[in-house]
Motif scaffolding. Structure first.
Motif, PDB file in Angstrom:
ATOM      1  N   TYR A 182     -67.034  -6.139  17.913  1.00 49.59           N
ATOM      2  CA  TYR A 182     -67.638  -7.014  18.903  1.00 49.59           C
ATOM      3  C   TYR A 182     -68.891  -6.355  19.476  1.00 49.59           C
ATOM      4  O   TYR A 182     -69.015  -5.134  19.511  1.00 49.59           O
ATOM      5  CB  TYR A 182     -66.670  -7.279  20.070  1.00 49.59           C
ATOM      6  N   PHE A 207     -61.833 -11.160  31.787  1.00 56.28           N
ATOM      7  CA  PHE A 207     -62.056 -12.073  30.674  1.00 56.28           C
ATOM      8  C   PHE A 207     -60.769 -12.792  30.321  1.00 56.28           C
ATOM      9  O   PHE A 207     -59.701 -12.182  30.205  1.00 56.28           O
ATOM     10  CB  PHE A 207     -62.536 -11.309  29.434  1.00 56.28           C
ATOM     11  N   GLU A 232     -62.528   2.228  23.142  1.00 56.06           N
ATOM     12  CA  GLU A 232     -63.121   2.391  24.466  1.00 56.06           C
ATOM     13  C   GLU A 232     -64.542   1.845  24.538  1.00 56.06           C
ATOM     14  O   GLU A 232     -65.108   1.729  25.615  1.00 56.06           O
ATOM     15  CB  GLU A 232     -63.151   3.877  24.871  1.00 56.06           C
ATOM     16  N   ARG A 292     -71.640   2.727  23.844  1.00 53.54           N
ATOM     17  CA  ARG A 292     -72.864   2.182  24.435  1.00 53.54           C
ATOM     18  C   ARG A 292     -74.064   2.770  23.703  1.00 53.54           C
ATOM     19  O   ARG A 292     -74.300   3.969  23.755  1.00 53.54           O
ATOM     20  CB  ARG A 292     -72.935   2.511  25.927  1.00 53.54           C
ATOM     21  N   PHE A 305     -73.422  -2.767  23.982  1.00 57.37           N
ATOM     22  CA  PHE A 305     -72.101  -2.145  24.035  1.00 57.37           C
ATOM     23  C   PHE A 305     -71.321  -2.682  22.849  1.00 57.37           C
ATOM     24  O   PHE A 305     -71.152  -3.890  22.704  1.00 57.37           O
ATOM     25  CB  PHE A 305     -71.427  -2.507  25.363  1.00 57.37           C
ATOM     26  N   GLN A 309     -71.385  -6.617  23.015  1.00 60.55           N
ATOM     27  CA  GLN A 309     -71.462  -7.148  24.366  1.00 60.55           C
ATOM     28  C   GLN A 309     -72.787  -6.759  24.993  1.00 60.55           C
ATOM     29  O   GLN A 309     -73.050  -5.570  25.227  1.00 60.55           O
ATOM     30  CB  GLN A 309     -70.300  -6.632  25.218  1.00 60.55           C
ATOM     31  N   ILE A 345     -67.810  -2.756  20.688  1.00 58.22           N
ATOM     32  CA  ILE A 345     -66.378  -2.506  20.860  1.00 58.22           C
ATOM     33  C   ILE A 345     -65.649  -2.875  19.578  1.00 58.22           C
ATOM     34  O   ILE A 345     -65.877  -3.950  19.011  1.00 58.22           O
ATOM     35  CB  ILE A 345     -65.782  -3.338  22.005  1.00 58.22           C
ATOM     36  N   PHE A 372     -57.902  -2.331  21.498  1.00 58.67           N
ATOM     37  CA  PHE A 372     -59.335  -2.111  21.625  1.00 58.67           C
ATOM     38  C   PHE A 372     -59.681  -0.640  21.772  1.00 58.67           C
ATOM     39  O   PHE A 372     -58.961   0.134  22.422  1.00 58.67           O
ATOM     40  CB  PHE A 372     -59.876  -2.873  22.847  1.00 58.67           C
ATOM     41  N   PHE A 407     -61.898  -5.633  13.956  1.00 56.19           N
ATOM     42  CA  PHE A 407     -62.932  -6.547  14.424  1.00 56.19           C
ATOM     43  C   PHE A 407     -63.984  -5.737  15.191  1.00 56.19           C
ATOM     44  O   PHE A 407     -63.642  -4.842  15.961  1.00 56.19           O
ATOM     45  CB  PHE A 407     -62.342  -7.596  15.364  1.00 56.19           C
ATOM     46  N   GLU A 434     -64.149  -0.110  29.108  1.00 53.33           N
ATOM     47  CA  GLU A 434     -63.000  -0.359  28.233  1.00 53.33           C
ATOM     48  C   GLU A 434     -62.252  -1.605  28.676  1.00 53.33           C
ATOM     49  O   GLU A 434     -62.232  -1.949  29.849  1.00 53.33           O
ATOM     50  CB  GLU A 434     -62.056   0.853  28.185  1.00 53.33           C
ATOM     51  N   GLU A 441     -70.085 -12.776  11.072  1.00 56.20           N
ATOM     52  CA  GLU A 441     -70.269 -14.045  11.776  1.00 56.20           C
ATOM     53  C   GLU A 441     -71.702 -14.526  11.573  1.00 56.20           C
ATOM     54  O   GLU A 441     -72.617 -13.744  11.267  1.00 56.20           O
ATOM     55  CB  GLU A 441     -69.971 -13.867  13.263  1.00 56.20           C
ATOM     56  N   GLN A 477     -72.658 -10.022  29.848  1.00 54.91           N
ATOM     57  CA  GLN A 477     -72.275 -11.133  28.980  1.00 54.91           C
ATOM     58  C   GLN A 477     -70.910 -10.888  28.362  1.00 54.91           C
ATOM     59  O   GLN A 477     -70.292  -9.847  28.564  1.00 54.91           O
ATOM     60  CB  GLN A 477     -73.338 -11.339  27.896  1.00 54.91           C
ATOM     61  N   SER A 478     -70.471 -11.860  27.611  1.00 56.54           N
ATOM     62  CA  SER A 478     -69.148 -11.773  27.016  1.00 56.54           C
ATOM     63  C   SER A 478     -69.176 -10.986  25.717  1.00 56.54           C
ATOM     64  O   SER A 478     -70.231 -10.580  25.241  1.00 56.54           O
ATOM     65  CB  SER A 478     -68.617 -13.184  26.758  1.00 56.54           C
ATOM     66  N   LEU A 479     -68.001 -10.777  25.169  1.00 56.90           N
ATOM     67  CA  LEU A 479     -67.891 -10.109  23.879  1.00 56.90           C
ATOM     68  C   LEU A 479     -68.066 -11.134  22.769  1.00 56.90           C
ATOM     69  O   LEU A 479     -67.407 -12.175  22.759  1.00 56.90           O
ATOM     70  CB  LEU A 479     -66.522  -9.452  23.724  1.00 56.90           C
ATOM     71  N   LEU A 525     -67.936 -11.727  18.645  1.00 62.24           N
ATOM     72  CA  LEU A 525     -67.476 -11.162  17.388  1.00 62.24           C
ATOM     73  C   LEU A 525     -68.654 -11.018  16.434  1.00 62.24           C
ATOM     74  O   LEU A 525     -69.402 -11.956  16.211  1.00 62.24           O
ATOM     75  CB  LEU A 525     -66.408 -12.058  16.779  1.00 62.24           C
TER      76      LEU A 525
END
Lengths: 117, 118
Positions: free
Chosen positions: A36, B91, A110, A113, A91, A38, A93, A108, A34, B44, A59, A42-44, A46
């Motif tokens: 992601y 999170f 690391e 960026r 970022f 970010q 991920i 996940f 997957f 991370e 998506e 803010q949030s991650l 998909l």
């Protein structure tokens, strides 16, 4: 535990260039990966799901021609940001799941960026 | 539709205070998984805990504890005697039980930024 390595951790590029980010599972075979994204504070979110040997599923709202995902082997997936622009700075991920892993058992990387000047 | 809500955007506490981070989720699945991750400034994601929908037992791990209540669709996280090193974004996430397509991926809340001051 399982290890996922992402490279590069930081990249700065000029607008219009393409950038490739690698995601490797080091000690297991990642049948699904997957990607992601970010944004700061803010949030991650998909972006896409890739299964080894098949085309990635993107998506809604994610441009497949801009974010090329390749999952050619069970240990490597790549995300290529084509013709990057400053708004692509973010970022990124990756996460990976092995065969037989329970849902949500993701490992996940690391993170990478990306800064586009 | 699946959704994770972390209503607290930022929390600031003084060292040694206890702090609870709230998480409320929505899902139509009867089988699902809930998670908490810590994201320090380096970026991370650090896995903290996973809970499946059939296990409502609360869990304690050192200074961390989690309260899972299906009746209120909540999975709250408490840090006891907080320390400066706990400063991070936390999170809460939800995963479906299936394997097809993007199932099995994590749906994240917006995160709560915790600042612990000395």
């Amino acid at each position: 535990g399982a290890v996922v390595s992402q490279h590069p951790s930081r990249v700065i590029c000029k607008s219009g260039t393409s950038v490739k980010i690698e995601c490797r599972s080091l000690d297991f075979q990642a049948t699904t990966m997957f990607w992601y994204r970010q944004f700061p504070k803010q949030s991650l979110m998909l972006m896409a799901t890739s299964n080894e040997g098949s085309k990635a599923t993107y998506e809604q709202g994610v441009e497949k021609d801009k974010f090329l995902i390749n999952h050619a082997s069970l240990t490597l997936s790549t995300l290529t940001v084509t013709s990057a622009h400053p708004e692509d700075s973010s970022f990124y991920i990756c996460s990976a799941r092995g065969a037989g892993g329970w849902p949500g058992e993701l490992f996940f990387g690391e993170g990478s960026r990306l800064t586009v000047l | 539709a699946q959704k994770v809500t972390q209503a607290q955007t930022e929390i600031s506490v003084v060292e040694k205070e206890d702090v609870t981070l709230d998480c409320v989720y929505e899902t139509r699945d009867t089988t699902y998984y809930l998670f908490w991750y810590k994201q320090p400034p380096s970026g991370e994601l650090v896995f903290l805990i996973r809970r499946n929908s059939f296990d409502e037992q609360n869990e304690i791990s050192g200074r961390y504890s989690w309260n899972f209540q299906k009746s209120t669709s909540s999975f709250n996280f408490t840090i006891t005697a907080s320390q400066v090193v706990d400063s991070a974004v936390y999170f809460c996430a939800l995963s479906e039980a299936g394997y097809g397509g993007s199932q099995g991926n994590l749906i994240f809340g917006k995160g709560t930024k915790l600042s612990v001051k000395p």
